[in-house]
Scaffold this motif. Structure first.
Motif, PDB file in Angstrom:
ATOM      1  N   GLN A 159       0.842  -1.187   0.000  1.00 62.82           N
ATOM      2  CA  GLN A 159       0.000   0.000   0.000  1.00 62.82           C
ATOM      3  C   GLN A 159       0.880   1.241   0.000  1.00 62.82           C
ATOM      4  O   GLN A 159       1.991   1.221   0.525  1.00 62.82           O
ATOM      5  CB  GLN A 159      -0.912   0.016   1.235  1.00 62.82           C
ATOM      6  CG  GLN A 159      -1.907  -1.129   1.273  1.00 62.82           C
ATOM      7  CD  GLN A 159      -2.688  -1.173   2.579  1.00 62.82           C
ATOM      8  OE1 GLN A 159      -2.184  -0.792   3.629  1.00 62.82           O
ATOM      9  NE2 GLN A 159      -3.913  -1.630   2.512  1.00 62.82           N
ATOM     10  N   ARG A 160       0.402   2.292  -0.616  1.00 60.18           N
ATOM     11  CA  ARG A 160       1.121   3.568  -0.590  1.00 60.18           C
ATOM     12  C   ARG A 160       0.107   4.679  -0.322  1.00 60.18           C
ATOM     13  O   ARG A 160      -1.096   4.493  -0.528  1.00 60.18           O
ATOM     14  CB  ARG A 160       1.867   3.811  -1.912  1.00 60.18           C
ATOM     15  CG  ARG A 160       1.042   3.658  -3.146  1.00 60.18           C
ATOM     16  CD  ARG A 160       1.906   3.436  -4.385  1.00 60.18           C
ATOM     17  NE  ARG A 160       1.106   3.141  -5.557  1.00 60.18           N
ATOM     18  CZ  ARG A 160       0.781   4.043  -6.489  1.00 60.18           C
ATOM     19  NH1 ARG A 160       1.190   5.297  -6.354  1.00 60.18           N
ATOM     20  NH2 ARG A 160       0.060   3.715  -7.528  1.00 60.18           N
ATOM     21  N   THR A 161       0.594   5.802   0.140  1.00 59.96           N
ATOM     22  CA  THR A 161      -0.289   6.911   0.505  1.00 59.96           C
ATOM     23  C   THR A 161      -0.209   8.014  -0.537  1.00 59.96           C
ATOM     24  O   THR A 161       0.881   8.485  -0.876  1.00 59.96           O
ATOM     25  CB  THR A 161       0.091   7.468   1.885  1.00 59.96           C
ATOM     26  OG1 THR A 161       0.000   6.420   2.859  1.00 59.96           O
ATOM     27  CG2 THR A 161      -0.861   8.595   2.286  1.00 59.96           C
ATOM     28  N   ILE A 162      -1.364   8.403  -1.065  1.00 59.43           N
ATOM     29  CA  ILE A 162      -1.458   9.490  -2.028  1.00 59.43           C
ATOM     30  C   ILE A 162      -2.502  10.477  -1.531  1.00 59.43           C
ATOM     31  O   ILE A 162      -3.665  10.104  -1.303  1.00 59.43           O
ATOM     32  CB  ILE A 162      -1.835   8.975  -3.437  1.00 59.43           C
ATOM     33  CG1 ILE A 162      -0.743   8.044  -3.980  1.00 59.43           C
ATOM     34  CG2 ILE A 162      -2.073  10.139  -4.396  1.00 59.43           C
ATOM     35  CD1 ILE A 162      -1.049   7.486  -5.356  1.00 59.43           C
ATOM     36  N   ASN A 163      -2.097  11.709  -1.341  1.00 58.93           N
ATOM     37  CA  ASN A 163      -2.988  12.759  -0.843  1.00 58.93           C
ATOM     38  C   ASN A 163      -3.709  12.343   0.441  1.00 58.93           C
ATOM     39  O   ASN A 163      -4.900  12.610   0.637  1.00 58.93           O
ATOM     40  CB  ASN A 163      -4.026  13.130  -1.911  1.00 58.93           C
ATOM     41  CG  ASN A 163      -3.393  13.731  -3.148  1.00 58.93           C
ATOM     42  OD1 ASN A 163      -2.381  14.434  -3.063  1.00 58.93           O
ATOM     43  ND2 ASN A 163      -3.969  13.457  -4.312  1.00 58.93           N
ATOM     44  N   GLY A 164      -2.951  11.660   1.299  1.00 61.86           N
ATOM     45  CA  GLY A 164      -3.509  11.273   2.589  1.00 61.86           C
ATOM     46  C   GLY A 164      -4.352  10.016   2.572  1.00 61.86           C
ATOM     47  O   GLY A 164      -4.877   9.603   3.603  1.00 61.86           O
ATOM     48  N   HIS A 165      -4.480   9.370   1.405  1.00 60.33           N
ATOM     49  CA  HIS A 165      -5.293   8.155   1.293  1.00 60.33           C
ATOM     50  C   HIS A 165      -4.428   6.960   0.914  1.00 60.33           C
ATOM     51  O   HIS A 165      -3.549   7.075   0.053  1.00 60.33           O
ATOM     52  CB  HIS A 165      -6.396   8.337   0.247  1.00 60.33           C
ATOM     53  CG  HIS A 165      -7.364   9.434   0.573  1.00 60.33           C
ATOM     54  ND1 HIS A 165      -8.361   9.289   1.501  1.00 60.33           N
ATOM     55  CD2 HIS A 165      -7.459  10.704   0.102  1.00 60.33           C
ATOM     56  CE1 HIS A 165      -9.062  10.410   1.580  1.00 60.33           C
ATOM     57  NE2 HIS A 165      -8.532  11.287   0.747  1.00 60.33           N
ATOM     58  N   LYS A 166      -4.689   5.819   1.554  1.00 64.58           N
ATOM     59  CA  LYS A 166      -3.959   4.604   1.217  1.00 64.58           C
ATOM     60  C   LYS A 166      -4.541   3.993  -0.059  1.00 64.58           C
ATOM     61  O   LYS A 166      -5.747   3.818  -0.180  1.00 64.58           O
ATOM     62  CB  LYS A 166      -4.048   3.588   2.362  1.00 64.58           C
ATOM     63  CG  LYS A 166      -3.140   3.900   3.532  1.00 64.58           C
ATOM     64  CD  LYS A 166      -3.137   2.777   4.546  1.00 64.58           C
ATOM     65  CE  LYS A 166      -2.158   3.060   5.684  1.00 64.58           C
ATOM     66  NZ  LYS A 166      -2.136   1.953   6.669  1.00 64.58           N
ATOM     67  N   VAL A 167      -3.651   3.681  -0.992  1.00 61.81           N
ATOM     68  CA  VAL A 167      -4.064   3.030  -2.239  1.00 61.81           C
ATOM     69  C   VAL A 167      -3.156   1.832  -2.472  1.00 61.81           C
ATOM     70  O   VAL A 167      -2.085   1.714  -1.886  1.00 61.81           O
ATOM     71  CB  VAL A 167      -3.970   4.005  -3.437  1.00 61.81           C
ATOM     72  CG1 VAL A 167      -4.908   5.179  -3.248  1.00 61.81           C
ATOM     73  CG2 VAL A 167      -2.537   4.489  -3.639  1.00 61.81           C
TER      74      VAL A 167
END
Length: 269
Positions: A159-167
């Motif tokens: 998982q990685r975080t983009i704009n504060g969201h985990k994707v």
């Protein structure tokens, strides 16, 4: 009985608690459903209580338990606090490993967790990079909303975080299979495929590989040596009907837990 369960639709399940109050309705994780259907069948045979089980995925099962469209929800991943309300309770009914599985013709017997993560990220693309044949790796993953996928991503740091969201960090080129059964079919028919499935669903159509030199077995999961493992959780309202509570009590009883063990999962009692 599985064929009967398969005929249920999401719309039918939504109305079931109102139309048939005596029926215990259960929905959610396809991994948990594998053992839940066996538990339900045995419970029906001994109590004459109707139990309907539907495989809808962990996220859908959590929502169904929260909003009351199902008496019992099933999840094969940890449940976030944001997915619950104050009247929802969680009960662990079993534990399960997640097996990294390959075709029986694949010579690779062991991978590290780092290698598996890199395969799923698309950083390792060919079996020759991990001791196999010089052939491209066919990566197979579960669908979005799958509890097995959620647990696998969390454990394997996919998982990685983009704009504060985990994707997800799983490569977008990975093939997607809905349910353990489809993953097994894809891997069993492609000698260069790798997928992940519930350990209790592993059969002789494919092979679970060792991870970090540790075999995916119940003994190694209980000992804490095999790291890719997760709980099987059921969710229900604290004021759930008596028949739903009676079914959960049966699952946690000696008889219910013996079925859990017989199906290849790890009992909690």
């Amino acid at each position: 009985m599985k064929k009967v369960f398969g005929l249920l639709t999401a719309v039918g399940l939504m109305t079931a608690p109102l139309a048939h109050a005596s029926t215990v309705t259960v929905s959610g994780s396809t991994s948990v459903a594998h053992v839940m259907e066996v538990l339900a069948e045995n419970y029906q045979n001994t109590t004459n209580t109707n139990v309907e089980v539907q495989s809808t995925g962990s996220s859908a099962g959590i929502r169904a338990a929260k909003d009351g469209t199902s008496m019992i929800g099933m999840s094969s991943r940890n449940v976030k606090e944001s997915e619950l309300n104050s009247s929802t309770k969680e009960i662990v009914i079993a534990r399960d490993g997640i097996a990294a599985a390959v075709n029986k013709a694949n010579p690779v017997k062991n991978l590290t967790q780092e290698q598996i993560s890199k395969i799923y990220r698309g950083e390792i693309k060919n079996w020759k990079e991990v001791g196999g044949e010089a052939r491209p790796i066919v990566v197979v993953t579960r669908e979005n909303g799958s509890g097995t996928r959620g647990a696998f991503e969390e454990i394997m740091k996919l998982q990685r975080t983009i704009n504060g969201h985990k994707v997800t960090a799983i490569s977008p080129t990975a093939q997607v299979g809905n349910g353990n059964g489809m993953i097994k079919t894809i891997v069993a028919n492609n000698p260069y495929a790798i997928g992940y499935i519930s350990l209790g669903s592993v059969d002789d159509s494919l092979r679970a590989i060792d991870v970090n030199g540790i075999a995916a077995t119940e003994k190694n999961i209980v000992a804490g040596d095999y790291q890719i493992a997760r709980p099987f959780i059921v969710l229900m309202d604290k004021q759930a009907p008596k028949n739903a509570n009676d079914f959960i009590n049966y699952i946690l009883s000696k008889d219910g837990q013996s079925i859990v063990a017989a199906e290849g999962y790890i009992p909690v009692q």
